[in-house]
Design an enzyme around this catalytic site. Structure first.
Site, short mmCIF file in Angstrom:
data_model
loop_
_atom_site.label_atom_id
_atom_site.label_comp_id
_atom_site.label_asym_id
_atom_site.label_seq_id
_atom_site.Cartn_x
_atom_site.Cartn_y
_atom_site.Cartn_z
N ASP A 1 89.52 119.66 -26.21
CA ASP A 1 90.06 118.30 -26.20
C ASP A 1 90.29 117.80 -24.78
OD1 ASP A 1 90.60 116.68 -28.42
OD2 ASP A 1 92.21 118.01 -29.10
N GLU B 1 93.03 109.64 -26.74
CA GLU B 1 93.99 110.27 -27.65
C GLU B 1 94.94 111.21 -26.91
OE1 GLU B 1 92.44 112.93 -30.68
OE2 GLU B 1 94.18 112.52 -31.93
N ASP C 1 88.22 109.29 -28.58
CA ASP C 1 88.73 110.50 -29.22
C ASP C 1 87.89 111.66 -28.68
OD1 ASP C 1 89.73 112.51 -30.76
OD2 ASP C 1 89.77 111.33 -32.61
N ILE D 1 87.91 114.86 -29.13
CA ILE D 1 87.40 115.65 -30.26
C ILE D 1 88.01 115.08 -31.52
CG2 ILE D 1 87.44 117.84 -31.50
CD1 ILE D 1 86.96 119.30 -29.11
N ASP D 2 87.19 114.52 -32.36
CA ASP D 2 87.64 114.04 -33.66
C ASP D 2 87.25 115.11 -34.67
OD1 ASP D 2 88.71 112.14 -35.47
OD2 ASP D 2 86.69 111.57 -36.03
N THR E 1 89.55 118.23 -35.51
CA THR E 1 89.94 119.50 -34.91
C THR E 1 89.77 120.67 -35.90
OG1 THR E 1 92.24 119.05 -35.45
CG2 THR E 1 91.53 118.50 -33.26
N ASP F 1 90.03 106.78 -33.89
CA ASP F 1 89.52 107.53 -35.05
C ASP F 1 88.45 106.76 -35.81
OD1 ASP F 1 90.96 109.90 -34.83
OD2 ASP F 1 92.73 109.02 -35.79
MG LIG Z 1 91.15 114.17 -31.45
#
Ligand SMILES: [Mg+2]
Length: 314
Positions: free
Chosen positions: A44, A67, A116, A118-119, A121, A261
Site C-alpha cells: 500500500d 487513501e 487507491d 491497493i484496492d 487488501t 474505491d
Molecule cells: Mg486500499
C-alpha cells in the site's frame, strides 16, 4: 488529456509492478495463517509513494487525494516496515518515502487525482485479485481513470491487465507492456437472457442477504463471477459479467462510499457502454470531497439490466 493519461498509465504501471513483486515475495500461506497484514501495508505504502512521486513530478500543482497517509509509518515500531518498503523501492531514503506518501494528503479541488494504492487488501493477501486505482476528477466529474489489475489475465500469457478510459473516448484494456491493446465494451445481454452477477470473494463489505434476495429474483442466471476490489468494474467493462451490486448495509445507515474505491472503475465501465448509479438510480456525485455523500450504495450494469435491478431493489 494525453499528458494526464500518459502520466497516469506510467504511475499505475510502476505501482502495479511493485505490488506484484511484493505479493510474490511476501504473501505466502504462512503470512495468511498468522493474520499478518504487513505485506499489504508495505505494498500500500510503496504503491502510494511511487504513484504520488510520478504524478507530483509532472503536475506539482494538482492535489492527490490518496487513501493512505504516513502517520503510523513514522512510529518507531514500524521501522522494519519502512525498511521493507525501501528495499522494494530501491535507492529512496526513508524521508523521501514518507514525503511521497504524504503527497497523497491533498484536498479535493477543481482538478485533483484520487488514488487507491491497493484496492482489495483481502484479495492481495490471498494471492488473488486486487487493483491499483487512479482517477482524475475535474469540477466534480471523472475525466480519466486507470485500473492496474496485475492478476487479471489479459491473454493466455497471464500477464495482468491495465485498463483506462478518458471522458468521451471509450475504454481500452492492454497488457502492462502496452504492446497489445483492445477497445472494450460491456456485454450486450438483455434481461430475457441469462445474467452474470459480480460478487466479492469475501463477505466483509457488502450486505449479502439483501444481495442474495436481488440475485435470486433473476431466474435466468449463470454462476456469479467472484472477484475482490475494483477488478469487478474491469470484468463488467470487458463484458464478462452484467451486474455489480454494492448495497448499503442496514446497520450502517451513515456509511458513505469513498471516491477512490469507485472513480477509476466507474469511468471505465461508463466509457465501455455500461451504466453506474446509486441504489436509487441517481448518478454518483463526485463533487462532494472524499466521500460520495449524496449517494447510497453503487449499482453497475451493462445498461440493459439496470432498470430491472433498480426495480428489484425497491
Ligand atoms: Mg486500499
Amino acid at each position: 488529456m494525453d499528458k494526464y493519461l500518459n502520466a497516469a498509465l506510467k504511475a499505475v504501471t510502476a505501482a502495479s509492478m511493485i505490488c506484484r513483486e511484493i505479493q510474490g515475495q511476501l504473501v505466502s500461506e504462512d503470512s495468511i495463517t498468522k493474520k499478518d497484514k504487513s505485506p499489504v501495508t508495505i505494498a500500500d505504502y510503496a504503491s502510494q509513494a511511487i504513484v504520488c512521486s510520478i504524478l507530483n513530478g509532472e503536475f506539482p500543482s494538482i492535489p492527490i487525494v490518496g487513501e493512505e497517509d504516513s502517520g503510523s509509518l513514522k512510529q518507531d515500531e514500524n521501522k522494519a516496515v519502512l525498511e521493507k518498503i525501501k528495499s522494494f523501492l530501491g535507492d529512496w531514503n526513508p524521508d523521501q518515502i514518507i514525503d511521497a506518501i504524504d503527497l497523497g494528503n491533498g484536498e479535493a479541488t477543481d482538478l485533483f487525482w484520487t488514488l487507491d494504492p491497493i484496492d482489495g487488501t483481502k484479495g492481495f493477501l490471498r494471492g488473488d485479485q486486487y487493483a491499483v486505482a487512479l482517477a482524475l476528477i475535474e469540477k466534480g466529474e471523472i475525466v480519466l481513470g486507470v485500473l492496474g489489475c496485475p492478476n487479471l489475465d489479459y491473454d493466455e500469457e497471464n500477464n495482468g491487465t491495465l485498463l483506462y478510459a478518458t471522458k468521451g473516448n471509450g475504454s481500452v484494456a492492454c497488457n502492462f507492456s502496452m504492446k497489445s491493446s483492445r477497445d472494450i465494451t460491456v456485454s450486450n445481454r438483455k434481461p430475457e437472457e441469462s445474467v452474470r452477477f459480480l460478487e466479492s470473494v469475501e463477505s466483509g463489505h457488502a450486505n449479502h442477504s439483501d444481495q442474495a434476495k436481488i440475485i435470486n429474483a433473476f431466474s435466468e442466471r449463470k454462476d456469479s463471477v467472484r472477484v475482490d476490489s475494483q477488478v469487478k468494474y474491469a470484468v463488467l467493462a470487458q463484458g464478462n459479467a452484467e451486474v455489480y451490486l454494492r448495497l448499503p448495509k442496514p446497520d450502517m445507515p451513515d456509511y458513505r462510499e469513498k471516491i477512490w474505491d469507485h472513480a477509476a472503475g466507474v469511468i471505465i465501465v461508463e466509457e465501455a457502454g455500461g451504466l453506474i448509479s446509486d441504489v436509487s438510480g441517481k448518478p454518483l456525485d463526485f463533487s462532494q470531497g472524499k466521500k460520495l455523500l449524496n449517494n447510497k450504495g453503487v449499482i453497475g450494469t451493462n445498461g440493459q439490466f439496470h432498470d430491472m435491478v433498480l426495480e428489484n431493489i425497491k
